[in-house]
Design a protein around this motif. Structure first.
Motif, PDB file in Angstrom:
ATOM      1  N   LEU A  56      59.939  36.613  51.705  1.00 45.63           N
ATOM      2  CA  LEU A  56      59.948  35.653  52.864  1.00 45.63           C
ATOM      3  C   LEU A  56      58.930  35.719  53.717  1.00 45.63           C
ATOM      4  CD1 LEU A  56      63.805  35.749  53.843  1.00 45.63           C
ATOM      5  CD2 LEU A  56      62.551  33.813  52.931  1.00 45.63           C
ATOM      6  N   GLY A  61      58.220  32.222  55.183  1.00 45.70           N
ATOM      7  CA  GLY A  61      59.565  31.730  55.282  1.00 45.70           C
ATOM      8  C   GLY A  61      59.835  30.250  54.642  1.00 45.70           C
ATOM      9  N   THR A  62      58.841  29.580  53.762  1.00 46.32           N
ATOM     10  CA  THR A  62      59.256  28.514  53.171  1.00 46.32           C
ATOM     11  C   THR A  62      58.854  28.553  51.750  1.00 46.32           C
ATOM     12  OG1 THR A  62      58.782  27.356  55.257  1.00 46.32           O
ATOM     13  CG2 THR A  62      58.655  25.843  53.272  1.00 46.32           C
TER      14      THR A  62
END
Length: 68
Positions: A56, A61-62
Motif C-alpha cells: 500500500l 494507496g492506488t
C-alpha cells in the motif's frame, strides 16, 4: 500507466507477467518469498498482512490491479 502488484514475481509465470507489464511501461511491485520488492510468505496470514502493509505505501494507496 498503472501500478500493479504481482505475486510470485521472483520466478516462473509471476516473473514473466512482471516483465511484460514493465515492458509496457507499468510500474510493478513484485511480491515473493525471496528476491522481490516486497518479501513476504503469502502462505501465512502474517505474511499476507505484511505484504499488504508494504504494498500500500509503495503504490501510494492506488493499484490498477493485482496479479496472483
Amino acid at each position: 500507466m498503472g501500478v500493479y502488484a504481482v505475486t510470485g514475481s521472483a520466478s516462473g509465470m509471476g516473473a514473466e507477467v512482471a516483465e511484460k507489464l514493465r515492458a509496457q511501461g507499468h510500474t510493478v511491485i513484485g511480491v515473493d518469498i525471496k528476491a522481490a520488492d516486497v518479501v513476504a510468505d503469502l502462505s501465512t496470514a502474517v505474511g499476507r498482512n505484511a505484504a499488504v502493509d508494504a504494498v500500500l505505501p509503495a503504490c501510494g494507496g492506488t493499484l490498477v490491479g493485482g496479479v496472483l
